[in-house]
Design a protein around this motif. Structure first.
Motif, PDB file in Angstrom:
ATOM      1  N   ASP A 208      -3.821   9.395 -45.476  1.00 39.85           N
ATOM      2  CA  ASP A 208      -5.232   9.016 -45.571  1.00 39.85           C
ATOM      3  C   ASP A 208      -5.576   7.874 -44.628  1.00 39.85           C
ATOM      4  OD1 ASP A 208      -3.735   7.316 -47.693  1.00 39.85           O
ATOM      5  OD2 ASP A 208      -5.671   6.305 -47.476  1.00 39.85           O
TER       6      ASP A 208
ATOM      7  N   THR B  44      -6.336   4.831 -45.071  1.00 44.68           N
ATOM      8  CA  THR B  44      -7.344   3.841 -45.446  1.00 44.68           C
ATOM      9  C   THR B  44      -6.746   2.593 -46.077  1.00 44.68           C
ATOM     10  OG1 THR B  44      -7.645   4.761 -47.667  1.00 44.68           O
ATOM     11  CG2 THR B  44      -8.991   5.699 -45.893  1.00 44.68           C
TER      12      THR B  44
ATOM     13  N   ARG C 146      -6.630   2.248 -49.192  1.00 45.96           N
ATOM     14  CA  ARG C 146      -7.292   2.105 -50.489  1.00 45.96           C
ATOM     15  C   ARG C 146      -6.365   2.483 -51.648  1.00 45.96           C
ATOM     16  NH1 ARG C 146     -12.805   5.299 -49.241  1.00 45.96           N
ATOM     17  NH2 ARG C 146     -12.838   5.439 -51.538  1.00 45.96           N
TER      18      ARG C 146
ATOM     19  N   ALA D  85      -4.851  -0.473 -42.025  1.00 44.46           N
ATOM     20  CA  ALA D  85      -5.676   0.735 -42.066  1.00 44.46           C
ATOM     21  C   ALA D  85      -5.742   1.331 -40.667  1.00 44.46           C
ATOM     22  CB  ALA D  85      -7.080   0.419 -42.588  1.00 44.46           C
ATOM     23  N   TYR D  86      -5.935   2.645 -40.620  1.00 46.76           N
ATOM     24  CA  TYR D  86      -6.015   3.350 -39.340  1.00 46.76           C
ATOM     25  C   TYR D  86      -7.465   3.758 -39.065  1.00 46.76           C
ATOM     26  CZ  TYR D  86      -1.257   4.176 -41.134  1.00 46.76           C
ATOM     27  OH  TYR D  86      -0.020   4.029 -41.711  1.00 46.76           O
ATOM     28  N   ASP D  87      -7.775   3.989 -37.815  1.00 48.43           N
ATOM     29  CA  ASP D  87      -9.093   4.476 -37.413  1.00 48.43           C
ATOM     30  C   ASP D  87      -9.304   5.862 -38.024  1.00 48.43           C
ATOM     31  OD1 ASP D  87     -11.364   5.423 -36.174  1.00 48.43           O
ATOM     32  OD2 ASP D  87     -10.766   4.817 -34.162  1.00 48.43           O
ATOM     33  N   SER D  88     -10.283   6.006 -38.901  1.00 51.44           N
ATOM     34  CA  SER D  88     -10.494   7.284 -39.580  1.00 51.44           C
ATOM     35  C   SER D  88     -11.196   8.309 -38.706  1.00 51.44           C
ATOM     36  CB  SER D  88     -11.303   7.070 -40.862  1.00 51.44           C
ATOM     37  OG  SER D  88     -12.585   6.539 -40.560  1.00 51.44           O
TER      38      SER D  88
ATOM     39  N   GLU E 165     -10.450   8.570 -56.620  1.00 48.84           N
ATOM     40  CA  GLU E 165     -10.249   7.822 -55.383  1.00 48.84           C
ATOM     41  C   GLU E 165      -9.741   8.733 -54.274  1.00 48.84           C
ATOM     42  OE1 GLU E 165     -10.103   3.976 -53.304  1.00 48.84           O
ATOM     43  OE2 GLU E 165     -11.201   4.849 -54.961  1.00 48.84           O
TER      44      GLU E 165
ATOM     45  N   ILE F 159     -11.676   9.541 -50.768  1.00 51.79           N
ATOM     46  CA  ILE F 159     -11.044   9.239 -49.485  1.00 51.79           C
ATOM     47  C   ILE F 159     -11.025  10.469 -48.590  1.00 51.79           C
ATOM     48  CG2 ILE F 159      -8.828   8.693 -48.389  1.00 51.79           C
ATOM     49  CD1 ILE F 159      -8.310   6.795 -50.760  1.00 51.79           C
TER      50      ILE F 159
ATOM     51  N   SER G 149     -14.163  11.217 -46.927  1.00 51.36           N
ATOM     52  CA  SER G 149     -14.603  10.240 -45.930  1.00 51.36           C
ATOM     53  C   SER G 149     -13.915  10.401 -44.577  1.00 51.36           C
ATOM     54  CB  SER G 149     -14.353   8.816 -46.454  1.00 51.36           C
ATOM     55  OG  SER G 149     -12.965   8.513 -46.469  1.00 51.36           O
ATOM     56  N   ILE G 150     -12.883  11.229 -44.494  1.00 45.89           N
ATOM     57  CA  ILE G 150     -12.117  11.371 -43.263  1.00 45.89           C
ATOM     58  C   ILE G 150     -12.281  12.787 -42.712  1.00 45.89           C
ATOM     59  CG2 ILE G 150      -9.820  11.195 -42.205  1.00 45.89           C
ATOM     60  CD1 ILE G 150      -9.029   9.431 -44.589  1.00 45.89           C
TER      61      ILE G 150
END
Length: 234
Positions: free
Chosen positions: A14, A16, A18, A37-40, A139, A143, A146-147
């Protein structure tokens, strides 16, 4: 007493961070914790991701890389660059190459298929078994929404094609491998490979599915702290 190392948490597919909320809360009782966190919106491969993450690592203090699942090869890639403060690696439900039987063959097939995720219930059971509470399910679903699916697929294909074993073999660092005894995604061969390749590695089994940090947070945190204490890093 020397200052304890900062714990840098590298998230799984993921990206994120989170899903690390509860683990970070457990660990920050004794350590400074950084959740990366990585660039989504993009993924250009493990090396390019390592370039970006390397700039966020501590520069003037000791630190430990903690990586789950997808992030195993990333952690090894970062360690292979010999950052001066790195003192240990922790790999959880992870791998350094070929996470599944016939990984490269599977990657070749998936690369020519439309970008899509498995059905939600199947994915949840695969990752969290029957131990996923409503909070974790909600959650995870949020997530994944969102990606972009192509980004998730690109990360999954990179994981299937990963080969960081040679880098791991050259490292002179203590390594802890955490294995979930109910992990139906990453088989036990992954942990055995880490033990075979690393110069100084320990394996610790935890009653958990693939989402080891999320479902079995307390025993996972305890295993990490105990490992660092044995290695005189805490």
């Amino acid at each position: 007493m020397e200052r304890a190392p900062t714990l840098c948490l590298l998230p799984g597919l993921d990206g994120t961070g989170r899903l690390y909320r509860h683990l970070a809360r457990r660990l920050d009782e004794d350590f400074t914790v950084r959740v990366m966190a990585y660039d989504s919106g993009r993924f250009d491969g493990y090396a390019a991701l390592a370039d970006r993450i390397a700039t966020q690592l501590p520069r003037d203090e000791d630190f430990v890389l903690i990586a789950e699942s997808f992030a195993g090869p990333l952690a090894v890639e970062l360690a292979g660059r010999r950052p001066p403060g790195l003192r240990a690696l922790v790999l959880a439900a992870s791998f350094v190459s070929s996470p599944l039987p016939a990984s490269r063959l599977l990657a070749g097939v998936l690369a020519h298929m439309p970008a899509m995720l498995p059905p939600g219930l199947l994915l949840e059971r695969l990752l969290a078994g029957r131990g996923a509470g409503g909070e974790l399910r909600d959650e995870l679903r949020a997530i994944l929404r969102s990606i972009p699916t192509p980004v998730l697929r690109a990360r999954a294909l990179a994981a299937l094609r990963s080969d960081a074993g040679g880098v791991l073999k050259a490292l002179d660092l203590p390594v802890l491998y955490l294995e979930g005894t109910r992990d139906w995604l990453i088989g036990r061969h992954a942990g055995r490979e880490v033990l075979r390749l690393a110069r100084d590695a320990e394996l610790h089994r935890i009653d958990a599915p693939h989402f080891l940090f999320q479902v079995s947070t307390a025993p996972a945190a305890t295993a990490i702290v105990d490992f660092l204490k044995r290695r005189r890093l805490a």
